[in-house]
Design a protein around this motif. Structure first.
Motif, PDB file in Angstrom:
ATOM      1  N   ALA A   1       0.833  -1.199   0.000  1.00  0.00           N
ATOM      2  CA  ALA A   1       0.000   0.000   0.000  1.00  0.00           C
ATOM      3  C   ALA A   1       0.874   1.257   0.000  1.00  0.00           C
ATOM      4  CB  ALA A   1      -0.921  -0.002   1.221  1.00  0.00           C
ATOM      5  N   PHE A   2       1.976   1.218   0.755  1.00  0.00           N
ATOM      6  CA  PHE A   2       2.898   2.352   0.775  1.00  0.00           C
ATOM      7  C   PHE A   2       3.531   2.551  -0.603  1.00  0.00           C
ATOM      8  CE2 PHE A   2       7.291   3.960   1.487  1.00  0.00           C
ATOM      9  CZ  PHE A   2       6.950   5.226   1.947  1.00  0.00           C
TER      10      PHE A   2
ATOM     11  N   ARG B   1       2.148   1.789  -3.494  1.00  0.00           N
ATOM     12  CA  ARG B   1       1.116   2.389  -4.355  1.00  0.00           C
ATOM     13  C   ARG B   1       0.941   3.867  -4.032  1.00  0.00           C
ATOM     14  NH1 ARG B   1       1.209   0.887  -8.622  1.00  0.00           N
ATOM     15  NH2 ARG B   1       3.277   0.350  -7.833  1.00  0.00           N
ATOM     16  N   TYR B   2       1.010   4.219  -2.743  1.00  0.00           N
ATOM     17  CA  TYR B   2       0.858   5.622  -2.339  1.00  0.00           C
ATOM     18  C   TYR B   2       1.972   6.483  -2.945  1.00  0.00           C
ATOM     19  CZ  TYR B   2       1.599   9.713   0.572  1.00  0.00           C
ATOM     20  OH  TYR B   2       1.841  11.000   1.006  1.00  0.00           O
TER      21      TYR B   2
ATOM     22  N   CYS C   1       0.990   9.217  -5.587  1.00  0.00           N
ATOM     23  CA  CYS C   1       0.973  10.564  -4.993  1.00  0.00           C
ATOM     24  C   CYS C   1       2.297  11.305  -5.154  1.00  0.00           C
ATOM     25  CB  CYS C   1       0.604  10.465  -3.507  1.00  0.00           C
ATOM     26  SG  CYS C   1      -1.024   9.745  -3.207  1.00  0.00           S
TER      27      CYS C   1
ATOM     28  N   SER D   1      -3.768   5.195   3.587  1.00  0.00           N
ATOM     29  CA  SER D   1      -3.020   5.339   2.337  1.00  0.00           C
ATOM     30  C   SER D   1      -3.966   5.402   1.148  1.00  0.00           C
ATOM     31  CB  SER D   1      -2.029   4.186   2.165  1.00  0.00           C
ATOM     32  OG  SER D   1      -2.701   2.962   1.908  1.00  0.00           O
ATOM     33  N   TYR D   2      -5.033   4.622   1.179  1.00  0.00           N
ATOM     34  CA  TYR D   2      -5.956   4.633   0.046  1.00  0.00           C
ATOM     35  C   TYR D   2      -6.873   5.850   0.049  1.00  0.00           C
ATOM     36  CZ  TYR D   2      -4.497   0.417  -2.217  1.00  0.00           C
ATOM     37  OH  TYR D   2      -3.749  -0.490  -2.922  1.00  0.00           O
TER      38      TYR D   2
ATOM     39  N   LEU E   1      -5.680   8.795   0.821  1.00  0.00           N
ATOM     40  CA  LEU E   1      -4.792   9.759   0.160  1.00  0.00           C
ATOM     41  C   LEU E   1      -4.667   9.462  -1.334  1.00  0.00           C
ATOM     42  CD1 LEU E   1      -1.982   9.916   2.875  1.00  0.00           C
ATOM     43  CD2 LEU E   1      -3.725  11.648   2.407  1.00  0.00           C
ATOM     44  N   ILE E   2      -4.626   8.171  -1.678  1.00  0.00           N
ATOM     45  CA  ILE E   2      -4.543   7.793  -3.090  1.00  0.00           C
ATOM     46  C   ILE E   2      -5.793   8.246  -3.833  1.00  0.00           C
ATOM     47  CG2 ILE E   2      -4.611   5.808  -4.664  1.00  0.00           C
ATOM     48  CD1 ILE E   2      -2.695   4.393  -2.703  1.00  0.00           C
TER      49      ILE E   2
ATOM     50  N   THR F   1      -5.830  11.924  -4.469  1.00  0.00           N
ATOM     51  CA  THR F   1      -4.962  12.283  -5.596  1.00  0.00           C
ATOM     52  C   THR F   1      -5.587  11.899  -6.930  1.00  0.00           C
ATOM     53  OG1 THR F   1      -2.995  11.979  -4.213  1.00  0.00           O
ATOM     54  CG2 THR F   1      -2.670  11.931  -6.604  1.00  0.00           C
TER      55      THR F   1
ATOM     56  N   CYS G   1      -4.542  -0.107  -8.673  1.00  0.00           N
ATOM     57  CA  CYS G   1      -4.752  -0.398  -7.249  1.00  0.00           C
ATOM     58  C   CYS G   1      -5.809  -1.481  -7.024  1.00  0.00           C
ATOM     59  CB  CYS G   1      -5.188   0.869  -6.510  1.00  0.00           C
ATOM     60  SG  CYS G   1      -3.989   2.208  -6.593  1.00  0.00           S
TER      61      CYS G   1
END
Length: 334
Positions: A131-132, A134-135, A139, A229-230, A232-233, A236, A253
């Motif tokens: 997940a990090f 992908r972030y 982002c 994290s998602y 924030l994703i 964005t 994702c």
């Protein structure tokens, strides 16, 4: 004859007075003992598919340098953890279902407890690492390669493994010297911390509290951070100017979100049922607990293989699979 032998073993276990038994008896899925043989067939098939899918994924990523990127390296770590979890439990489970071999020594029981719980914790950590990744990729794409270097990936993987090992290593010792004067029969198909602690005839509040705290500090915190994290994703993604760009980014994702749902749903159900689900039927709980061990290791590599074009293309190239629609005559001619 086998049923009579199993009943004799169970009754003798109930009549034991040894408070520190050297062996325990797993009875399988309570209430569904007569269907164990039929249940074992899909369980065995799923296990074999999990082995095939994960080893294939590891082989493809290992032999293709272009896939040596953070997302795929974390996926390899997840595949190894998946293989350890299911291989630790399933052979004994199938032995129980096929040969009524439910007897297991205390040392083997505690080894299973440690491997299943520690590697499950590592799986959760690898989900967070993915997940990090992908972030950062979505982002902060310009700094992705600078942030997630090979050194950082190795250190993250090592930290996740050490966290699972250190926090879960006390579990076998917390169980080892408890008195078990109630019974040595366990209504389960594999070895769990809560399954054994429930039959102890001593005060276990501190041990239960430690297990609960560890579960929150690992799976609970990981899940919260993954959600953050998602969030924030998504924030964005919805600010991207093009609809096509938004859909493409969400698609990258999709595999990760689907894998997380498949893995966390039965895990949370089993965890909460052990502690609070007193009205859940035992056979439902144990069946879902088995789904948690079997289905995610099979589904995870398949989801990534089907939904990730780069892995799918490498799979086709490595195994010479024709990628295109087949007509009915072509299907029968192959």
């Amino acid at each position: 004859m086998k049923s009579i032998l199993k009943l004799t073993l169970v009754m003798s276990a109930y009549n034991k007075t040894d408070v520190h038994p050297s062996t325990f008896i797993l009875v399988g899925i309570p209430g569904l003992e007569a269907a164990h043989l039929w249940i074992s067939i899909p369980f065995c098939v799923v296990y074999l598919l999990a082995l095939l899918a994960n080893f294939s994924l590891l082989f493809i990523i290992k032999t293709d340098p272009s896939l040596h990127e953070p997302m795929y390296l974390f996926l390899c770590m997840l595949a190894v953890a998946d293989l350890i979890v299911c291989t630790t439990a399933v052979p004994k489970l199938l032995s129980l279902f096929w040969f009524n071999d439910g007897e297991i020594r205390l040392e083997a029981f505690l080894t299973q407890v440690f491997l299943i719980h520690s590697c499950s914790t590592m799986e959760s950590g690898f989900f967070l690492a993915m997940a990090f990744d992908r972030y950062v990729a979505i982002c902060n794409p310009l700094r992705h390669s600078m942030i997630l270097t090979n050194t950082v990936i190795r250190e993250m993987g090592l930290a996740i493994v050490l966290r699972g090992t250190v926090l879960l290593s006390p579990h076998p010792f917390l169980l080892r010297w408890l008195p078990y004067c109630k019974t040595s029969v366990i209504s389960h198909t594999y070895c769990e911390f809560m399954a054994l602690i429930k039959i102890a005839c001593a005060e276990t509040r501190i041990r239960r509290a430690y297990s609960l705290i560890v579960a929150f500090l690992t799976g609970g915190v990981d899940f919260i951070l993954i959600i953050c994290s998602y969030v924030l994703i998504l924030n964005t993604v919805f600010h991207l100017p093009s609809k096509d760009a938004r859909l493409k980014t969400l698609g990258t994702c999709g595999s990760h979100v689907l894998v997380i749902l498949v893995s966390y749903t039965p895990a949370f159900f089993s965890f909460l049922t052990h502690r609070f689900g007193h009205h859940v039927a035992p056979h439902v709980h144990i069946f879902v607990a088995n789904i948690y061990l079997l289905v995610p290791p099979m589904v995870n590599p398949i989801i990534y293989g089907v939904r990730t074009k780069r892995i799918r293309d490498r799979f086709h190239n490595k195994f010479n699979i024709w990628d295109g629609p087949l007509t009915l005559p072509e299907v029968f001619s192959r």
